[in-house]
Design a protein around this motif. Structure first.
Motif, PDB file in Angstrom:
ATOM      1  N   THR A  91       0.833  -1.245   0.053  1.00  0.00           N
ATOM      2  CA  THR A  91      -0.129   0.016  -0.085  1.00  0.00           C
ATOM      3  C   THR A  91       0.774   1.297  -0.066  1.00  0.00           C
ATOM      4  OG1 THR A  91      -1.668  -1.081   1.312  1.00  0.00           O
ATOM      5  CG2 THR A  91      -1.795   1.180   1.155  1.00  0.00           C
ATOM      6  N   LYS A  92       1.832   1.289   0.847  1.00  0.00           N
ATOM      7  CA  LYS A  92       2.698   2.484   0.918  1.00  0.00           C
ATOM      8  C   LYS A  92       3.347   2.614  -0.537  1.00  0.00           C
ATOM      9  CE  LYS A  92       3.832   2.551   5.831  1.00  0.00           C
ATOM     10  NZ  LYS A  92       5.073   2.243   6.776  1.00  0.00           N
ATOM     11  N   THR A  93       4.010   1.578  -1.014  1.00  0.00           N
ATOM     12  CA  THR A  93       4.566   1.852  -2.359  1.00  0.00           C
ATOM     13  C   THR A  93       3.708   2.277  -3.310  1.00  0.00           C
ATOM     14  OG1 THR A  93       6.181  -0.207  -2.003  1.00  0.00           O
ATOM     15  CG2 THR A  93       5.794   0.395  -4.160  1.00  0.00           C
ATOM     16  N   GLY A 131       1.289   9.131  -5.981  1.00  0.00           N
ATOM     17  CA  GLY A 131       1.516  10.623  -5.660  1.00  0.00           C
ATOM     18  C   GLY A 131       2.558  11.088  -6.707  1.00  0.00           C
ATOM     19  N   GLY A 132       3.356  10.232  -7.130  1.00  0.00           N
ATOM     20  CA  GLY A 132       4.483  10.702  -8.049  1.00  0.00           C
ATOM     21  C   GLY A 132       3.511  10.970  -9.497  1.00  0.00           C
ATOM     22  N   TRP A 133       2.749  10.126  -9.520  1.00  0.00           N
ATOM     23  CA  TRP A 133       1.909  10.208 -10.917  1.00  0.00           C
ATOM     24  C   TRP A 133       1.092  11.400 -10.920  1.00  0.00           C
ATOM     25  CZ3 TRP A 133       1.832   7.141 -15.271  1.00  0.00           C
ATOM     26  CH2 TRP A 133       0.595   7.496 -16.126  1.00  0.00           C
ATOM     27  N   SER A 134       0.705  11.970  -9.956  1.00  0.00           N
ATOM     28  CA  SER A 134      -0.259  13.301  -9.895  1.00  0.00           C
ATOM     29  C   SER A 134       0.768  14.484  -9.840  1.00  0.00           C
ATOM     30  CB  SER A 134      -1.066  13.139  -8.386  1.00  0.00           C
ATOM     31  OG  SER A 134      -0.098  13.194  -7.191  1.00  0.00           O
ATOM     32  N   VAL A 135       1.792  14.382  -9.229  1.00  0.00           N
ATOM     33  CA  VAL A 135       2.788  15.412  -9.375  1.00  0.00           C
ATOM     34  C   VAL A 135       3.180  15.591 -10.685  1.00  0.00           C
ATOM     35  CG1 VAL A 135       5.043  16.357  -8.642  1.00  0.00           C
ATOM     36  CG2 VAL A 135       3.500  15.419  -6.810  1.00  0.00           C
ATOM     37  N   ALA A 136       3.375  14.496 -11.451  1.00  0.00           N
ATOM     38  CA  ALA A 136       4.010  14.826 -12.983  1.00  0.00           C
ATOM     39  C   ALA A 136       2.747  15.012 -13.651  1.00  0.00           C
ATOM     40  CB  ALA A 136       4.292  13.373 -13.554  1.00  0.00           C
ATOM     41  N   ASN A 137       1.461  14.693 -13.325  1.00  0.00           N
ATOM     42  CA  ASN A 137       0.197  15.166 -14.253  1.00  0.00           C
ATOM     43  C   ASN A 137       0.116  16.588 -13.809  1.00  0.00           C
ATOM     44  OD1 ASN A 137      -1.871  14.874 -15.679  1.00  0.00           O
ATOM     45  ND2 ASN A 137      -3.261  13.971 -14.163  1.00  0.00           N
ATOM     46  N   ILE A 138       0.270  17.047 -12.619  1.00  0.00           N
ATOM     47  CA  ILE A 138       0.021  18.518 -12.183  1.00  0.00           C
ATOM     48  C   ILE A 138       0.917  19.349 -13.038  1.00  0.00           C
ATOM     49  CG2 ILE A 138      -0.227  20.218 -10.673  1.00  0.00           C
ATOM     50  CD1 ILE A 138      -1.379  18.034  -8.847  1.00  0.00           C
ATOM     51  N   ALA A 139       2.315  19.018 -12.906  1.00  0.00           N
ATOM     52  CA  ALA A 139       3.451  19.711 -13.556  1.00  0.00           C
ATOM     53  C   ALA A 139       3.264  19.625 -15.214  1.00  0.00           C
ATOM     54  CB  ALA A 139       4.722  19.157 -13.152  1.00  0.00           C
ATOM     55  N   THR A 140       2.755  18.680 -15.628  1.00  0.00           N
ATOM     56  CA  THR A 140       2.620  18.613 -17.076  1.00  0.00           C
ATOM     57  C   THR A 140       1.535  19.652 -17.549  1.00  0.00           C
ATOM     58  OG1 THR A 140       3.336  16.483 -17.442  1.00  0.00           O
ATOM     59  CG2 THR A 140       2.334  17.110 -19.300  1.00  0.00           C
ATOM     60  N   GLY A 141       0.384  19.400 -16.755  1.00  0.00           N
ATOM     61  CA  GLY A 141      -0.606  20.500 -17.153  1.00  0.00           C
ATOM     62  C   GLY A 141      -0.191  21.941 -17.173  1.00  0.00           C
ATOM     63  N   LEU A 142       0.541  22.369 -15.921  1.00  0.00           N
ATOM     64  CA  LEU A 142       0.850  23.784 -15.883  1.00  0.00           C
ATOM     65  C   LEU A 142       1.945  24.211 -16.922  1.00  0.00           C
ATOM     66  CD1 LEU A 142       1.441  23.682 -11.987  1.00  0.00           C
ATOM     67  CD2 LEU A 142      -0.140  24.860 -13.376  1.00  0.00           C
ATOM     68  N   ILE A 143       2.607  23.254 -17.276  1.00  0.00           N
ATOM     69  CA  ILE A 143       3.461  23.541 -18.455  1.00  0.00           C
ATOM     70  C   ILE A 143       2.809  23.856 -19.668  1.00  0.00           C
ATOM     71  CG2 ILE A 143       5.421  22.512 -19.924  1.00  0.00           C
ATOM     72  CD1 ILE A 143       6.585  21.375 -17.618  1.00  0.00           C
ATOM     73  N   GLY A 144       1.796  22.829 -19.946  1.00  0.00           N
ATOM     74  CA  GLY A 144       0.808  23.191 -21.095  1.00  0.00           C
ATOM     75  C   GLY A 144       0.084  24.309 -20.910  1.00  0.00           C
ATOM     76  N   MET A 145      -0.326  24.449 -20.055  1.00  0.00           N
ATOM     77  CA  MET A 145      -1.092  25.916 -19.833  1.00  0.00           C
ATOM     78  C   MET A 145      -0.405  26.913 -19.871  1.00  0.00           C
ATOM     79  SD  MET A 145      -3.443  26.867 -16.495  1.00  0.00           S
ATOM     80  CE  MET A 145      -2.234  27.410 -15.559  1.00  0.00           C
TER      81      MET A 145
END
Length: 64
Positions: free
Chosen positions: A37-39, A45-59
Protein backbone atom coordinates in the motif's frame (compact mmCIF):
# COMPACT_ATOMS: atom_id res chain seq x y z
CA UNK A 1 -26.69 -40.60 17.24
CA UNK A 2 -27.65 -36.92 17.36
CA UNK A 3 -25.26 -36.38 20.26
CA UNK A 4 -22.35 -37.75 18.26
CA UNK A 5 -23.13 -35.58 15.26
CA UNK A 6 -23.26 -32.45 17.39
CA UNK A 7 -20.02 -33.38 19.17
CA UNK A 8 -18.25 -34.12 15.91
CA UNK A 9 -19.47 -30.84 14.41
CA UNK A 10 -18.26 -28.88 17.44
CA UNK A 11 -14.84 -30.55 17.28
CA UNK A 12 -14.49 -29.81 13.58
CA UNK A 13 -15.45 -26.16 14.10
CA UNK A 14 -12.96 -25.88 16.96
CA UNK A 15 -10.21 -27.39 14.80
CA UNK A 16 -10.96 -24.93 11.99
CA UNK A 17 -10.90 -22.04 14.42
CA UNK A 18 -7.53 -23.11 15.79
CA UNK A 19 -6.09 -23.37 12.28
CA UNK A 20 -7.35 -19.88 11.47
CA UNK A 21 -5.60 -18.40 14.51
CA UNK A 22 -2.09 -18.59 13.03
CA UNK A 23 -1.07 -15.09 14.07
CA UNK A 24 2.45 -15.22 12.61
CA UNK A 25 1.22 -15.68 9.07
CA UNK A 26 -1.42 -13.01 9.62
CA UNK A 27 1.20 -10.54 10.86
CA UNK A 28 3.42 -11.32 7.86
CA UNK A 29 0.48 -10.84 5.50
CA UNK A 30 -0.37 -7.49 7.12
CA UNK A 31 3.24 -6.27 6.90
CA UNK A 32 3.36 -7.17 3.20
CA UNK A 33 -0.03 -5.54 2.60
CA UNK A 34 1.03 -2.32 4.31
CA UNK A 35 4.31 -2.27 2.35
CA UNK A 36 2.45 -2.75 -0.91
CA UNK A 37 0.00 0.00 0.00
CA UNK A 38 2.82 2.43 0.84
CA UNK A 39 4.55 1.68 -2.46
CA UNK A 40 1.30 2.17 -4.36
CA UNK A 41 0.70 5.51 -2.64
CA UNK A 42 4.21 6.74 -3.54
CA UNK A 43 3.64 5.76 -7.18
CA UNK A 44 0.20 7.40 -7.20
CA UNK A 45 1.60 10.57 -5.60
CA UNK A 46 4.43 10.73 -8.14
CA UNK A 47 1.98 10.25 -10.97
CA UNK A 48 -0.21 13.08 -9.70
CA UNK A 49 2.74 15.47 -9.31
CA UNK A 50 3.90 14.66 -12.84
CA UNK A 51 0.36 15.14 -14.14
CA UNK A 52 -0.03 18.53 -12.45
CA UNK A 53 3.40 19.69 -13.64
CA UNK A 54 2.63 18.64 -17.21
CA UNK A 55 -0.70 20.46 -17.07
CA UNK A 56 0.90 23.64 -15.76
CA UNK A 57 3.59 23.55 -18.43
CA UNK A 58 0.98 22.98 -21.13
CA UNK A 59 -1.20 25.78 -19.77
CA UNK A 60 1.77 28.15 -19.74
CA UNK A 61 2.56 27.45 -23.39
CA UNK A 62 -0.90 28.15 -24.77
CA UNK A 63 -2.15 31.47 -25.97
CA UNK A 64 -5.59 32.94 -26.26
Amino acid sequence: MHKYAVTLTMLLLLALRLIAQDSLSLEKFNRERIGTTKTAMVVLGGWSVANIATGLIGMGQTSG
